[in-house]
Scaffold this motif. Sequence first.
Motif, PDB file in Angstrom:
ATOM      1  N   UNK A 182      37.490  44.246  30.605  1.00 21.33           N
ATOM      2  CA  UNK A 182      38.753  43.469  30.133  1.00 21.33           C
ATOM      3  C   UNK A 182      39.849  43.656  31.268  1.00 21.33           C
ATOM      4  N   UNK A 183      40.323  45.021  31.232  1.00 21.83           N
ATOM      5  CA  UNK A 183      41.289  45.292  32.416  1.00 21.83           C
ATOM      6  C   UNK A 183      40.946  44.724  33.800  1.00 21.83           C
ATOM      7  N   UNK A 184      39.697  44.696  34.092  1.00 23.19           N
ATOM      8  CA  UNK A 184      39.458  44.435  35.547  1.00 23.19           C
ATOM      9  C   UNK A 184      39.303  42.745  35.610  1.00 23.19           C
ATOM     10  N   UNK A 185      39.144  42.177  34.669  1.00 22.84           N
ATOM     11  CA  UNK A 185      39.537  40.544  34.511  1.00 22.84           C
ATOM     12  C   UNK A 185      40.853  40.352  34.595  1.00 22.84           C
ATOM     13  N   UNK A 186      41.846  40.998  34.076  1.00 21.45           N
ATOM     14  CA  UNK A 186      43.086  40.859  34.100  1.00 21.45           C
ATOM     15  C   UNK A 186      43.604  41.071  35.398  1.00 21.45           C
ATOM     16  N   UNK A 187      43.157  42.100  36.139  1.00 21.61           N
ATOM     17  CA  UNK A 187      43.526  42.417  37.400  1.00 21.61           C
ATOM     18  C   UNK A 187      43.002  41.359  38.381  1.00 21.61           C
ATOM     19  N   UNK A 188      41.985  40.736  38.338  1.00 19.52           N
ATOM     20  CA  UNK A 188      41.399  39.925  38.994  1.00 19.52           C
ATOM     21  C   UNK A 188      42.263  38.490  39.222  1.00 19.52           C
ATOM     22  N   UNK A 189      43.131  38.394  38.258  1.00 13.33           N
ATOM     23  CA  UNK A 189      44.164  37.251  38.399  1.00 13.33           C
ATOM     24  C   UNK A 189      45.037  37.220  39.619  1.00 13.33           C
ATOM     25  N   UNK A 190      45.112  38.502  39.977  1.00 17.70           N
ATOM     26  CA  UNK A 190      45.960  38.810  41.248  1.00 17.70           C
ATOM     27  C   UNK A 190      45.287  39.204  42.205  1.00 17.70           C
ATOM     28  N   UNK A 191      44.038  39.019  42.448  1.00 19.38           N
ATOM     29  CA  UNK A 191      43.337  39.889  43.391  1.00 19.38           C
ATOM     30  C   UNK A 191      43.454  38.780  45.001  1.00 19.38           C
ATOM     31  N   UNK A 192      43.232  39.575  45.892  1.00 18.42           N
ATOM     32  CA  UNK A 192      43.182  38.753  47.157  1.00 18.42           C
ATOM     33  C   UNK A 192      42.121  39.287  48.072  1.00 18.42           C
ATOM     34  N   UNK A 193      41.058  38.267  48.671  1.00 20.86           N
ATOM     35  CA  UNK A 193      40.263  38.736  49.336  1.00 20.86           C
ATOM     36  C   UNK A 193      40.474  39.205  50.795  1.00 20.86           C
ATOM     37  N   UNK A 194      40.230  40.231  51.513  1.00 23.92           N
ATOM     38  CA  UNK A 194      40.643  40.799  52.685  1.00 23.92           C
ATOM     39  C   UNK A 194      39.542  41.157  53.339  1.00 23.92           C
ATOM     40  N   UNK A 195      39.831  41.594  54.675  1.00 24.41           N
ATOM     41  CA  UNK A 195      38.837  42.081  55.653  1.00 24.41           C
ATOM     42  C   UNK A 195      38.163  40.958  56.461  1.00 24.41           C
ATOM     43  N   UNK A 196      37.278  41.449  57.356  1.00 26.34           N
ATOM     44  CA  UNK A 196      36.461  40.443  58.217  1.00 26.34           C
ATOM     45  C   UNK A 196      35.010  40.701  58.173  1.00 26.34           C
TER      46      UNK A 196
END
Length: 231
Positions: A182-196
Amino acid sequence: MWKVDLHSHTIFSKDCLTRTEDTIARARSIGLDKLAITEHDNLAGALRAKELAPDLIIVGEEIMTTHGELIAYFVKEEVPRGLSPQETIRRLRDQGAVVAIPHPLDSLRNSAMGMSTVLEVIDLVDALEVRNARCVRPQDNLAAMSLAQERGLFTTAGSDAHIPFELGRCYTEMPEFEDDAESFIDALQYAKPMGKESPFWPHLMSTWAKWRKRIRPVPYGGVLHTYRKSS
């Protein structure tokens, strides 16, 4: 913000020789806050890593369905390979796992679902992996990002590491979260994919790992790890 690699493998996957301790040490040395261990079609590797580093590890699984792979987080019970995507998702949902599609539009990977299957199940999953470091063609990652934005899905990124060098090449920048779905899903709302993307040569290491395990089982953790050809 946390630096989270949401796709990695250890010796418990058929195409990997990296011992769990080496994965954990590398993850800490490069500053990962969380690392999902997502072995191919088994939960044993993730559970082993969780025992060794409970503060770091997310228990996951990458599962081959009849039409390509799914990936899940906060998995409690192993889901076997070879089920339909819909049945695989149902079993994951029944245990409260978070479900995503890894490398969904990778045009060079047989395990990728591809557009037609993705569109069949896209409303049943939480996220698309839009930055996978093992996608040889960057445009395939871009296509996944475009689809996720079009359909309003959460996005993730992961290294798909099979050797320590690859860890953290792609990662998800996201707010801190508790050790639950549940907490993970809440945080995914603000996730940014990074890297190369990684260079091509780590793919050769996976091929070597398969042949090494075919030739002679590799002992680790009281288990002989062999290459088991998929049926």
